[in-house]
Design a protein around this motif. Structure first.
Motif, PDB file in Angstrom:
ATOM      1  N   HIS A 126      71.042  88.645  31.073  1.00  0.00           N
ATOM      2  CA  HIS A 126      72.051  89.957  31.730  1.00  0.00           C
ATOM      3  C   HIS A 126      71.120  91.153  32.445  1.00  0.00           C
ATOM      4  CE1 HIS A 126      75.227  93.380  30.836  1.00  0.00           C
ATOM      5  NE2 HIS A 126      74.096  94.135  30.242  1.00  0.00           N
ATOM      6  N   GLY A 127      71.522  91.520  32.880  1.00  0.00           N
ATOM      7  CA  GLY A 127      70.737  92.450  34.298  1.00  0.00           C
ATOM      8  C   GLY A 127      69.512  91.722  34.836  1.00  0.00           C
ATOM      9  N   ARG A 128      69.091  89.915  34.424  1.00  0.00           N
ATOM     10  CA  ARG A 128      68.340  89.849  34.877  1.00  0.00           C
ATOM     11  C   ARG A 128      68.614  88.754  36.218  1.00  0.00           C
ATOM     12  NH1 ARG A 128      64.313  89.872  29.716  1.00  0.00           N
ATOM     13  NH2 ARG A 128      65.131  92.424  29.569  1.00  0.00           N
ATOM     14  N   ASP A 129      67.644  88.217  36.798  1.00  0.00           N
ATOM     15  CA  ASP A 129      68.275  87.222  37.959  1.00  0.00           C
ATOM     16  C   ASP A 129      67.903  86.109  37.651  1.00  0.00           C
ATOM     17  OD1 ASP A 129      67.488  85.000  39.627  1.00  0.00           O
ATOM     18  OD2 ASP A 129      66.970  86.168  40.847  1.00  0.00           O
ATOM     19  N   ALA A 130      68.984  84.487  37.336  1.00  0.00           N
ATOM     20  CA  ALA A 130      69.108  83.852  37.014  1.00  0.00           C
ATOM     21  C   ALA A 130      67.865  82.531  36.450  1.00  0.00           C
ATOM     22  CB  ALA A 130      70.297  83.028  36.795  1.00  0.00           C
ATOM     23  N   LEU A 146      72.258  84.662  26.806  1.00  0.00           N
ATOM     24  CA  LEU A 146      72.473  85.712  26.630  1.00  0.00           C
ATOM     25  C   LEU A 146      73.091  86.142  28.719  1.00  0.00           C
ATOM     26  CD1 LEU A 146      71.293  89.229  24.782  1.00  0.00           C
ATOM     27  CD2 LEU A 146      72.617  87.194  23.903  1.00  0.00           C
ATOM     28  N   THR A 147      74.570  86.353  29.242  1.00  0.00           N
ATOM     29  CA  THR A 147      74.964  86.044  30.295  1.00  0.00           C
ATOM     30  C   THR A 147      74.852  87.566  30.595  1.00  0.00           C
ATOM     31  OG1 THR A 147      76.951  85.686  30.006  1.00  0.00           O
ATOM     32  CG2 THR A 147      75.861  84.246  29.864  1.00  0.00           C
ATOM     33  N   PRO A 154      78.782  79.158  36.265  1.00  0.00           N
ATOM     34  CA  PRO A 154      77.863  78.339  37.334  1.00  0.00           C
ATOM     35  C   PRO A 154      77.121  77.788  37.704  1.00  0.00           C
ATOM     36  CG  PRO A 154      79.593  80.177  38.106  1.00  0.00           C
ATOM     37  CD  PRO A 154      79.559  80.324  36.800  1.00  0.00           C
ATOM     38  N   GLU A 155      76.165  79.673  37.563  1.00  0.00           N
ATOM     39  CA  GLU A 155      74.827  79.736  38.045  1.00  0.00           C
ATOM     40  C   GLU A 155      73.225  78.863  37.166  1.00  0.00           C
ATOM     41  OE1 GLU A 155      71.309  80.370  40.403  1.00  0.00           O
ATOM     42  OE2 GLU A 155      73.435  79.963  41.235  1.00  0.00           O
ATOM     43  N   VAL A 156      74.043  78.810  35.888  1.00  0.00           N
ATOM     44  CA  VAL A 156      72.590  78.225  34.466  1.00  0.00           C
ATOM     45  C   VAL A 156      73.218  76.407  35.474  1.00  0.00           C
ATOM     46  CG1 VAL A 156      72.654  77.188  32.731  1.00  0.00           C
ATOM     47  CG2 VAL A 156      72.773  80.130  33.122  1.00  0.00           C
ATOM     48  N   ALA A 157      74.874  75.981  35.027  1.00  0.00           N
ATOM     49  CA  ALA A 157      74.797  74.495  35.760  1.00  0.00           C
ATOM     50  C   ALA A 157      74.178  74.715  36.381  1.00  0.00           C
ATOM     51  CB  ALA A 157      75.768  74.780  35.559  1.00  0.00           C
ATOM     52  N   ALA A 293      58.899  81.434  43.465  1.00  0.00           N
ATOM     53  CA  ALA A 293      59.304  82.649  42.526  1.00  0.00           C
ATOM     54  C   ALA A 293      61.088  82.241  42.116  1.00  0.00           C
ATOM     55  CB  ALA A 293      59.079  83.659  42.898  1.00  0.00           C
ATOM     56  N   ASP A 294      62.019  81.571  42.834  1.00  0.00           N
ATOM     57  CA  ASP A 294      62.714  80.498  42.256  1.00  0.00           C
ATOM     58  C   ASP A 294      62.897  80.312  41.595  1.00  0.00           C
ATOM     59  OD1 ASP A 294      65.842  82.119  42.455  1.00  0.00           O
ATOM     60  OD2 ASP A 294      65.777  80.006  43.846  1.00  0.00           O
ATOM     61  N   ALA A 295      62.425  78.932  42.509  1.00  0.00           N
ATOM     62  CA  ALA A 295      62.632  78.166  41.367  1.00  0.00           C
ATOM     63  C   ALA A 295      61.736  77.097  40.427  1.00  0.00           C
ATOM     64  CB  ALA A 295      61.887  76.271  42.260  1.00  0.00           C
TER      65      ALA A 295
END
Length: 402
Positions: A126-130, A146-147, A154-157, A293-295
């Motif tokens: 929540h309020g943070r990058d997936a 928490l989302t 869908p981003e988590v999936a 950092a993203d991956a």
């Protein structure tokens, strides 16, 4: 000091779900602050009603002037479990407030799916990058997440599938504790088209495929876990470097000459709340840092583009420093040592003779240890095998006096 502020946790069961103490405090309040959704749950009273300020950064200016008036802030669930209480305690002493928690979304979710909370990893997006979920994706672990809203699902999936965890079971728990409570279950690689409520929590049982990317949180990820141009601290040396830096929760690292950011990334994955600032001037490597950092789940990694030591200016003082490049530039080490907190650790790696001579000078001035790491890896010589030495790495590590 009188307690003028009460933070009341509230669930989807609304006013009826509050304790007698919470009812009393809200009924006597002069000011009630909350989101539009939570304010609708509270019966009308003479109290002034204030909707939660947006953006969240405006909370200080809106809440602080209420000091001295009996004020209630309505929060979702447990205000101290990824809730607003932590932010409020940054500028209001705890002695001036009372906190009345409700059941957290984590407790509710665990009770719905029958999981023991100590056996789960709990986190918030929540309020943070997936991307923050990446370090938690491990074989056979259970996550309660928490989302931000329905778009998190869908981003988590997608991230689970990309890591080879497509058969992970996702349970979406919507509006828990209220009349509109609903849950649905599916595999990460068979995401349904249905729309979910924006108020949802995910329970995820991570299932790895035979070809899944398993990424331990211990230092020493495989080199191919990173996007790089060949100039990165190799796996075995990286593990030894992180051990020397000794990350502990909530500490800050300066990664000077960060390259692809491998040291920064592993530092931030190693302990809760660890942060890093990567100092790098090369444009292509700056892009690599962002991709890694993203991956690898460290989207909060801060990047300072430009030449050190000029880029040190204005940055918070570090608890540890790694110098992987630019050691020879005037002021790079001197300014870093000056900024390092007392008791902090500095580590520098070199592969050249000139760099090694510089380390001897630093050791003479600041003490510490110097070690050389010689590593060989298997290669083929015709039909036979041999161990081929890599370039030796010399490492200086020292602790700044208290």
């Amino acid at each position: 000091m009188s307690r003028w502020l009460t933070i009341v946790g509230m669930g989807e069961d609304g006013w009826e779900g509050l304790s007698a103490r919470a009812h009393l405090v809200v009924s006597k309040a002069e000011v009630v602050v909350g989101s539009e959704r939570l304010l609708r749950f509270v019966p009308q009273s003479p109290a002034e009603r204030i909707e939660w300020p947006q953006p969240f950064s405006a909370v200080v200016d809106r809440i602080k002037p209420l000091q001295g008036r009996r004020t209630v802030i309505l929060a979702t669930g447990d205000p101290l479990n990824f809730g607003v209480a932590r932010k409020l305690m940054e500028f209001i002493p705890f002695e001036e407030m009372e906190i009345i928690p409700h059941l957290s979304a984590f407790s509710l979710a665990a009770s719905r799916v029958g999981w023991s909370l100590p056996d789960c990893d709990t986190l918030t997006l929540h309020g943070r990058d997936a991307a923050n979920i990446e370090p938690f994706i491990q074989p056979d672990v259970r996550l309660i997440v928490l989302t931000a809203d329905r778009t998190t699902i869908p981003e988590v999936a997608r991230r689970l599938v990309a890591r080879g965890f497509g058969k992970s079971q996702i349970t979406v728990l919507e509006n828990m504790g209220g009349e509109r409570e609903r849950q649905s279950r599916f595999l990460a690689d068979t995401l349904p088209a249905e729309q979910h409520s924006n108020l949802n929590t995910l329970a995820i049982h991570c299932i790895a495929s035979p070809h899944a990317k398993i990424q331990s949180r211990l230092a020493g990820l495989p080199d191919d876990a990173f996007v790089h141009d060949g100039q990165l601290t190799k796996r075995e040396v990286r593990a030894a470097t992180l051990a020397a830096l000794a990350p502990t929760p909530d500490k800050l690292l300066w990664d000077v000459g960060a390259g692809c950011g491998s040291i920064s990334v592993e530092w931030m994955r190693a302990a809760r709340g660890c942060m890093s600032i990567a100092f790098e001037h090369d444009a292509e490597r700056l892009a690599m840092i962002a991709a890694n950092a993203d991956a690898l789940g460290t989207p909060r990694l801060k990047v300072m583009a430009g030449e050190a030591p000029a880029t040190y200016a204005g940055q918070p003082k570090p608890d540890a420093i790694f110098i992987g490049g630019g050691l020879w530039l005037p002021g790079v080490v001197e300014k870093a040592w000056e900024a390092l907190k007392p008791g902090g650790i500095i580590v520098a790696n070199v592969v050249t003779i000139e760099g090694e001579l510089h380390l001897y000078d630093l050791h003479e001035e600041h003490g510490g240890d110097i070690v050389r790491m010689d590593i060989s890896s298997l290669t083929h010589v015709g039909r036979l095998r041999a161990l081929r030495p890599r370039m030796a790495v010399t490492q200086w590590r020292a602790q700044k006096p208290w």
